[in-house]
Design a protein around this motif. Structure first.
Motif, PDB file in Angstrom:
ATOM      1  N   GLU A   1     -31.100 -18.405   0.504  1.00 15.52           N
ATOM      2  CA  GLU A   1     -29.830 -19.027   0.903  1.00 15.52           C
ATOM      3  C   GLU A   1     -30.024 -20.158   1.905  1.00 15.52           C
ATOM      4  N   LYS A   2     -31.273 -20.370   2.336  1.00 11.98           N
ATOM      5  CA  LYS A   2     -31.553 -21.363   3.386  1.00 11.98           C
ATOM      6  C   LYS A   2     -30.693 -21.100   4.615  1.00 11.98           C
ATOM      7  N   THR A   3     -30.484 -19.817   4.881  1.00 12.04           N
ATOM      8  CA  THR A   3     -29.631 -19.405   5.992  1.00 12.04           C
ATOM      9  C   THR A   3     -30.483 -19.122   7.215  1.00 12.04           C
ATOM     10  N   ALA A   4     -29.993 -19.527   8.392  1.00 16.62           N
ATOM     11  CA  ALA A   4     -30.704 -19.262   9.640  1.00 16.62           C
ATOM     12  C   ALA A   4     -30.309 -17.887  10.177  1.00 16.62           C
ATOM     13  N   VAL A   5     -31.275 -17.167  10.679  1.00 18.39           N
ATOM     14  CA  VAL A   5     -31.044 -15.842  11.257  1.00 18.39           C
ATOM     15  C   VAL A   5     -31.623 -15.823  12.657  1.00 18.39           C
ATOM     16  N   LEU A   6     -30.774 -15.444  13.632  1.00 22.79           N
ATOM     17  CA  LEU A   6     -31.255 -15.259  14.998  1.00 22.79           C
ATOM     18  C   LEU A   6     -31.683 -13.804  15.176  1.00 22.79           C
ATOM     19  N   CYS A   7     -32.869 -13.624  15.702  1.00 26.02           N
ATOM     20  CA  CYS A   7     -33.411 -12.273  15.922  1.00 26.02           C
ATOM     21  C   CYS A   7     -33.679 -12.102  17.411  1.00 26.02           C
ATOM     22  N   SER A   8     -33.017 -11.124  18.019  1.00 23.06           N
ATOM     23  CA  SER A   8     -33.218 -10.843  19.452  1.00 23.06           C
ATOM     24  C   SER A   8     -34.052  -9.568  19.598  1.00 23.06           C
ATOM     25  N   LEU A   9     -35.132  -9.657  20.326  1.00 26.56           N
ATOM     26  CA  LEU A   9     -35.997  -8.510  20.608  1.00 26.56           C
ATOM     27  C   LEU A   9     -35.884  -8.188  22.094  1.00 26.56           C
ATOM     28  N   GLU A  10     -35.484  -6.956  22.405  1.00 25.85           N
ATOM     29  CA  GLU A  10     -35.349  -6.531  23.802  1.00 25.85           C
ATOM     30  C   GLU A  10     -36.388  -5.448  24.113  1.00 25.85           C
ATOM     31  N   TYR A  11     -37.105  -5.661  25.208  1.00 25.01           N
ATOM     32  CA  TYR A  11     -38.144  -4.719  25.640  1.00 25.01           C
ATOM     33  C   TYR A  11     -37.684  -4.084  26.950  1.00 25.01           C
ATOM     34  N   THR A  12     -36.843  -3.080  26.860  1.00 24.58           N
ATOM     35  CA  THR A  12     -36.307  -2.463  28.076  1.00 24.58           C
ATOM     36  C   THR A  12     -37.309  -1.513  28.741  1.00 24.58           C
ATOM     37  N   ASP A  13     -38.262  -1.002  27.973  1.00 28.02           N
ATOM     38  CA  ASP A  13     -39.328  -0.180  28.554  1.00 28.02           C
ATOM     39  C   ASP A  13     -40.492  -1.112  28.864  1.00 28.02           C
ATOM     40  N   HIS A  14     -40.655  -1.444  30.144  1.00 31.15           N
ATOM     41  CA  HIS A  14     -41.643  -2.447  30.539  1.00 31.15           C
ATOM     42  C   HIS A  14     -43.069  -1.922  30.558  1.00 31.15           C
TER      43      HIS A  14
ATOM     44  N   PHE B   1     -29.914  -8.770  14.773  1.00 32.52           N
ATOM     45  CA  PHE B   1     -29.852  -9.967  13.928  1.00 32.52           C
ATOM     46  C   PHE B   1     -28.442 -10.571  13.971  1.00 32.52           C
ATOM     47  N   GLU B   2     -28.388 -11.898  14.008  1.00 38.70           N
ATOM     48  CA  GLU B   2     -27.117 -12.626  13.899  1.00 38.70           C
ATOM     49  C   GLU B   2     -27.251 -13.673  12.799  1.00 38.70           C
ATOM     50  N   CYS B   3     -26.206 -13.770  11.953  1.00 39.15           N
ATOM     51  CA  CYS B   3     -26.278 -14.677  10.804  1.00 39.15           C
ATOM     52  C   CYS B   3     -24.862 -15.013  10.330  1.00 39.15           C
ATOM     53  N   GLU B   4     -24.698 -16.176   9.712  1.00 39.08           N
ATOM     54  CA  GLU B   4     -23.401 -16.531   9.139  1.00 39.08           C
ATOM     55  C   GLU B   4     -23.005 -15.542   8.051  1.00 39.08           C
ATOM     56  N   ASP B   5     -24.010 -15.073   7.331  1.00 41.29           N
ATOM     57  CA  ASP B   5     -23.759 -14.046   6.323  1.00 41.29           C
ATOM     58  C   ASP B   5     -23.659 -12.710   7.043  1.00 41.29           C
ATOM     59  N   LYS B   6     -22.455 -12.248   7.299  1.00 46.84           N
ATOM     60  CA  LYS B   6     -22.250 -11.054   8.105  1.00 46.84           C
ATOM     61  C   LYS B   6     -22.838  -9.788   7.457  1.00 46.84           C
ATOM     62  N   GLY B   7     -22.983  -9.825   6.154  1.00 47.33           N
ATOM     63  CA  GLY B   7     -23.497  -8.632   5.485  1.00 47.33           C
ATOM     64  C   GLY B   7     -25.021  -8.546   5.486  1.00 47.33           C
ATOM     65  N   LEU B   8     -25.693  -9.651   5.832  1.00 47.20           N
ATOM     66  CA  LEU B   8     -27.166  -9.650   5.767  1.00 47.20           C
ATOM     67  C   LEU B   8     -27.805  -8.640   6.715  1.00 47.20           C
ATOM     68  N   PRO B   9     -27.396  -8.568   8.003  1.00 51.04           N
ATOM     69  CA  PRO B   9     -28.061  -7.627   8.900  1.00 51.04           C
ATOM     70  C   PRO B   9     -27.959  -6.172   8.459  1.00 51.04           C
ATOM     71  N   ASP B  10     -26.902  -5.837   7.716  1.00 52.01           N
ATOM     72  CA  ASP B  10     -26.712  -4.449   7.281  1.00 52.01           C
ATOM     73  C   ASP B  10     -27.318  -4.166   5.912  1.00 52.01           C
ATOM     74  N   SER B  11     -27.935  -5.173   5.291  1.00 54.10           N
ATOM     75  CA  SER B  11     -28.543  -4.966   3.977  1.00 54.10           C
ATOM     76  C   SER B  11     -29.799  -4.100   4.112  1.00 54.10           C
ATOM     77  N   PRO B  12     -30.167  -3.358   3.050  1.00 47.86           N
ATOM     78  CA  PRO B  12     -31.355  -2.492   3.122  1.00 47.86           C
ATOM     79  C   PRO B  12     -32.633  -3.248   3.495  1.00 47.86           C
ATOM     80  N   GLU B  13     -32.777  -4.484   2.966  1.00 47.57           N
ATOM     81  CA  GLU B  13     -33.984  -5.250   3.260  1.00 47.57           C
ATOM     82  C   GLU B  13     -34.117  -5.554   4.744  1.00 47.57           C
ATOM     83  N   TRP B  14     -33.005  -5.964   5.370  1.00 43.80           N
ATOM     84  CA  TRP B  14     -33.077  -6.357   6.770  1.00 43.80           C
ATOM     85  C   TRP B  14     -33.066  -5.148   7.699  1.00 43.80           C
TER      86      TRP B  14
END
Length: 290
Positions: free
Chosen positions: A228-241, A251-264
């Motif tokens: 889809e040539k869609t951009a996906v923002l991926c945030s990684l948080e390391y709370t256990d230092h 994940f954040e994306c214009e395609d709201k269903g992408l983050p909940d898809s089995p692949e992602w």
């Protein structure tokens, strides 16, 4: 006349006796032949016995020679075994030396530290080594006073590492490891996160690093989905230092269903269980990102 006749008869009888004796002599010859034959047979038997003795003697000589050769061979083998034993002992010592070096190497890699006395025994200098995947990274040092109580006088620990809090929580007056072990965990986890970020920049030119902080406890990446040539923002948080893997992936994306898809969802689990630079390689192979 009668006397002459008698004498003639006696003479005739004597002649007959002589003749009879002469006839009895030849029968004695077969007895002599038998005697000679017996003697010859005895000599042949003796000859056979001598031959047997000679063969036995030769066999004994061969056996002795074989035994002497075997003994010499065994002695040579014993000498070789002695030499081999010395070589084996030397090899074992070399292997032990290598093993000890490997143990020291492993000790440093997992966050080992070296302690030396300074100021004629009045202080300590503790060196902590950080490493990731067998690669040595930064060294950090603590200078500590021994009297009147053990305390940290100087250090080059990064300010975002909670050194003061770790010192307060430790029992360093009686066991300095209660400070050094958790401090080493924090330092190595930070070094590992920092190294992963470096590898992401070096290995994944198509992935943009949008944000990161000094502790490398937050990392924001931008992916491109090839279909889809869609951009996906991926945030990684390391709370256990004390760890180098994230505790949260978002994940954040214009395609709201992408983050909940089995692949992602699989990609989310992958990023939480695998170092980020390695997880991105897998995601590219699966065709999820460019």
């Amino acid at each position: 006349m009668a006397g002459a006749s008698t004498k003639g008869v006696l003479s005739h009888l004597s002649l007959l006796e002589v003749q009879a004796r002469s006839r009895k002599t030849p029968p004695q010859q077969p007895s002599r032949v038998k005697e000679l034959k017996a003697k010859a047979e005895a000599l042949m038997t003796q000859r056979d016995q001598l031959k047997a003795e000679i063969e036995t003697h030769k066999s004994l000589q061969k056996l002795r020679a074989s035994m002497d050769k075997q003994c010499t061979h065994e002695e040579e083998e014993e000498e070789e075994m002695a030499i081999d034993s010395e070589n084996s002992q030397l090899l074992r010592l070399m292997a032990r030396h290598t093993q000890l070096k490997d143990l020291l190497h492993a000790h440093d890699i997992i966050g080992g530290y070296n302690v030396i006395k300074t100021r004629k025994g009045k202080g300590l200098c503790v060196s902590l080594t950080t490493a990731y995947n067998g690669v040595y990274l930064e060294n950090y040092n603590l200078e500590m006073d021994l009297k009147p109580t053990l305390r940290i006088s100087r250090d080059n620990i990064p300010p975002f590492i909670p050194l003061k809090s770790l010192a307060e929580q430790s029992n360093m007056q009686t066991d300095i490891r209660t400070l050094l072990d958790p401090l080493s965990q924090h330092l190595n986890a930070f070094a590992a996160r920092k190294q992963q970020l470096k590898l992401v920049k070096e290995l994944h030119k198509s992935v943009q690093v949008m944000e990161s902080n000094a502790l490398c406890s937050l990392l924001v990446l931008m992916f491109t989905v090839p279909r889809e040539k869609t951009a996906v923002l991926c945030s990684l948080e390391y709370t256990d230092h004390t760890r180098c893997l994230p505790t949260r992936v978002h994940f954040e994306c214009e395609d709201k269903g992408l983050p909940d898809s089995p692949e992602w969802k699989k990609n989310s689990s992958l990023l939480m269980e695998t170092p980020v630079h390695k997880a991105l390689i897998t995601m590219k192979k699966m065709g999820d990102i460019v």
